[in-house]
Structures are given as structure tokens and as C-alpha cells.
Motif scaffolding. Sequence first.
Motif, PDB file in Angstrom:
ATOM      1  N   ALA A   6       0.827  -1.207   0.000  1.00 27.88           N
ATOM      2  CA  ALA A   6       0.000   0.000   0.000  1.00 27.88           C
ATOM      3  C   ALA A   6       0.860   1.255   0.000  1.00 27.88           C
ATOM      4  O   ALA A   6       0.557   2.240  -0.692  1.00 27.88           O
ATOM      5  CB  ALA A   6      -0.936   0.006   1.202  1.00 27.88           C
ATOM      6  N   GLY A   7       1.936   1.228   0.753  1.00 29.14           N
ATOM      7  CA  GLY A   7       2.829   2.380   0.778  1.00 29.14           C
ATOM      8  C   GLY A   7       3.470   2.638  -0.568  1.00 29.14           C
ATOM      9  O   GLY A   7       3.522   3.777  -1.044  1.00 29.14           O
ATOM     10  N   ARG A   8       3.961   1.585  -1.209  1.00 29.53           N
ATOM     11  CA  ARG A   8       4.620   1.745  -2.510  1.00 29.53           C
ATOM     12  C   ARG A   8       3.638   2.118  -3.610  1.00 29.53           C
ATOM     13  O   ARG A   8       4.003   2.790  -4.578  1.00 29.53           O
ATOM     14  CB  ARG A   8       5.375   0.464  -2.868  1.00 29.53           C
ATOM     15  N   ALA A   9       2.385   1.675  -3.465  1.00 34.06           N
ATOM     16  CA  ALA A   9       1.369   1.976  -4.480  1.00 34.06           C
ATOM     17  C   ALA A   9       0.663   3.301  -4.229  1.00 34.06           C
ATOM     18  O   ALA A   9      -0.260   3.651  -4.954  1.00 34.06           O
ATOM     19  CB  ALA A   9       0.336   0.848  -4.510  1.00 34.06           C
ATOM     20  N   ARG A  10       1.099   4.053  -3.218  1.00 34.69           N
ATOM     21  CA  ARG A  10       0.441   5.313  -2.845  1.00 34.69           C
ATOM     22  C   ARG A  10      -1.025   5.079  -2.477  1.00 34.69           C
ATOM     23  O   ARG A  10      -1.910   5.818  -2.874  1.00 34.69           O
ATOM     24  CB  ARG A  10       0.538   6.341  -3.968  1.00 34.69           C
ATOM     25  N   LEU A  11      -1.247   4.021  -1.700  1.00 32.65           N
ATOM     26  CA  LEU A  11      -2.583   3.706  -1.201  1.00 32.65           C
ATOM     27  C   LEU A  11      -2.592   3.631   0.324  1.00 32.65           C
ATOM     28  O   LEU A  11      -3.475   3.022   0.916  1.00 32.65           O
ATOM     29  CB  LEU A  11      -3.064   2.362  -1.785  1.00 32.65           C
ATOM     30  N   GLY A  12      -1.608   4.264   0.947  1.00 32.00           N
ATOM     31  CA  GLY A  12      -1.499   4.189   2.401  1.00 32.00           C
ATOM     32  C   GLY A  12      -2.695   4.791   3.119  1.00 32.00           C
ATOM     33  O   GLY A  12      -3.229   4.205   4.070  1.00 32.00           O
ATOM     34  N   ALA A  13      -3.137   5.962   2.675  1.00 32.44           N
ATOM     35  CA  ALA A  13      -4.280   6.612   3.322  1.00 32.44           C
ATOM     36  C   ALA A  13      -5.568   5.852   3.037  1.00 32.44           C
ATOM     37  O   ALA A  13      -6.437   5.730   3.900  1.00 32.44           O
ATOM     38  CB  ALA A  13      -4.403   8.059   2.862  1.00 32.44           C
ATOM     39  N   ALA A  14      -5.701   5.340   1.815  1.00 35.35           N
ATOM     40  CA  ALA A  14      -6.878   4.543   1.471  1.00 35.35           C
ATOM     41  C   ALA A  14      -6.957   3.320   2.375  1.00 35.35           C
ATOM     42  O   ALA A  14      -8.031   2.970   2.888  1.00 35.35           O
ATOM     43  CB  ALA A  14      -6.815   4.114   0.011  1.00 35.35           C
ATOM     44  N   ARG A  15      -5.828   2.660   2.579  1.00 37.75           N
ATOM     45  CA  ARG A  15      -5.807   1.466   3.437  1.00 37.75           C
ATOM     46  C   ARG A  15      -6.135   1.821   4.884  1.00 37.75           C
ATOM     47  O   ARG A  15      -6.935   1.137   5.533  1.00 37.75           O
ATOM     48  CB  ARG A  15      -4.435   0.803   3.372  1.00 37.75           C
ATOM     49  N   ALA A  16      -5.547   2.893   5.396  1.00 38.20           N
ATOM     50  CA  ALA A  16      -5.805   3.284   6.788  1.00 38.20           C
ATOM     51  C   ALA A  16      -7.279   3.586   7.007  1.00 38.20           C
ATOM     52  O   ALA A  16      -7.877   3.178   8.011  1.00 38.20           O
ATOM     53  CB  ALA A  16      -4.950   4.488   7.164  1.00 38.20           C
ATOM     54  N   THR A  17      -7.889   4.283   6.067  1.00 37.92           N
ATOM     55  CA  THR A  17      -9.296   4.632   6.201  1.00 37.92           C
ATOM     56  C   THR A  17     -10.184   3.398   6.076  1.00 37.92           C
ATOM     57  O   THR A  17     -11.112   3.211   6.874  1.00 37.92           O
ATOM     58  CB  THR A  17      -9.698   5.672   5.138  1.00 37.92           C
ATOM     59  N   ALA A  18      -9.914   2.543   5.086  1.00 40.83           N
ATOM     60  CA  ALA A  18     -10.723   1.334   4.906  1.00 40.83           C
ATOM     61  C   ALA A  18     -10.657   0.444   6.140  1.00 40.83           C
ATOM     62  O   ALA A  18     -11.678  -0.106   6.588  1.00 40.83           O
ATOM     63  CB  ALA A  18     -10.256   0.577   3.665  1.00 40.83           C
TER      64      ALA A  18
END
Length: 249
Positions: free
Chosen positions: A174-186
Motif C-alpha cells: 500500500a505504501g509503494r502503491a500510494r494507497l497508504g491513506a486509502a488502506r488506513a481509512t478502509a
Amino acid sequence: MSNPIHYLATLADGTIPASTASVPVTLTGDTGTVIDHPTPCTRRWYDETAFAYFRLVTAPGEALENHWDLPIRLWTVEPVGETGTPDPRHYPYVVLTHQIRVTQEIDPATALGPNGQKVQTFLRDELSARAIQWAADWTADPAGMERQATDLRLANTQHRTSGLRAEQLCADVAGRARLGAARATARAVAARRARRAAQSADADPKATSYAVGRAVAQADAVLLAHRMSDYVVRALNGTDLDSTTLAST
């Protein structure tokens, strides 16, 4: 080279979350509207207050930083005037500015990544019923479920990695794909809704905790399915823990 698209997420009423502690700023659907920051920082770009500048991102999967809840609204905007970044090396996708121009409102699922629609469906329509079933499975056989859950979390098998390893991989991907915030929220939304559903069924604390753990793992599975192998997804979904599977073994 085309100009990057800048994204800004707001609460469901259009208010920028960080602004609620000072002077609320609300976006509307008026294309071309220019908005000045009401209390801009005097030293660019220091966090002199909780809301010192507009924080935009060029990676939509990072637009939900510090949101922690759904639904949201998602906008594309343009920075106007001078811009900055908090850390060019680690956060090159973050753009800070004191003035923005609203271009359009877009599908909020975009902030949850390529699988955003599926994530929304899971959280909204599927999770509560699953959480109640997970809690019921635990309640029916606490010792057995604890043993099975511990085995899933710690042990690899021929068909899946361990739950712990799967969680670590999700954080890295998620961090490498720039989905860190999306993952944290989900994950935050999944945990909160699973807890609420399990408690509504009078589940005890351990059964509720089990349901929450299953919920956040499955949120990861849905969010990152396009980047994970079946070997990892099986651990996240934990299907060998479900009552129908256990009953057939």
C-alpha cells in the motif's frame, strides 16, 4: 508532459476536515471557484495551526489521510500561486498551497484505489452480516476458534502465507502503491462497523475482537486484490476459519 491532477477529499458536506477546528472551508460544485485559505501560515510551510494551508495530493489513494471515516467527497483542484511540499523525498505527491481553484467533483471511490467500488460495497453492504457471523462462530467454540485463528496468524501452509506476514505485505504494498491513506481509512471503517455489528448481536469482547480482526484483514484483501497473489489473499480472507468450511473438515 501533462500537468498532474491534484486531489482534495472533504467530509460529506464538502467541508475540509482540518478546517473544522478553526474557520470551516466548504467546497461546492461550482467549477472555477477560487478559494483563499482563511488563516494561512506566515512561514511557508510550517504547521503553525491545525489548518495552516491547503494540503493537496497528486496520488488519489493518499487523499484520505486523517479522514478515518466514510462517506467522503472527492474533488480535483488546481493550486494557485506559490506551492510547497513537506518532504520532496518521502512525500513527493503532497502539494501545499494557500489558494485553490475547484475544477470538478469526481467519484469518491477513486480515493480508495483501483478497487474502490468493491471496497465501498464490502464496507457498506457486506461487512455487518459477516461480522455478526464471525462473532457467532467464535461464541459457538471459543477455544477452537482461538486455536484456529492463532494458527492462521502465525503459520504458513502450502496454500497460504501467515496472517501476520500478509498484514506486513499489505502495509508495504500500500505504501509503494500510494494507497497508504486509502488502506488506513478502509481498515478504520471496517473495524468500527464490525465492532458495532458484533456488539449489536450481544457478542462478548473476545468474539467482537475476532470479528474486527477478520474485518480489517478482508478490507485489505478487497483493497489490494489487484496487487496480491492468491497465496496472500487466502490468508487475508481467512476462509478456512469460516463455519461452513470448518463444518466440512
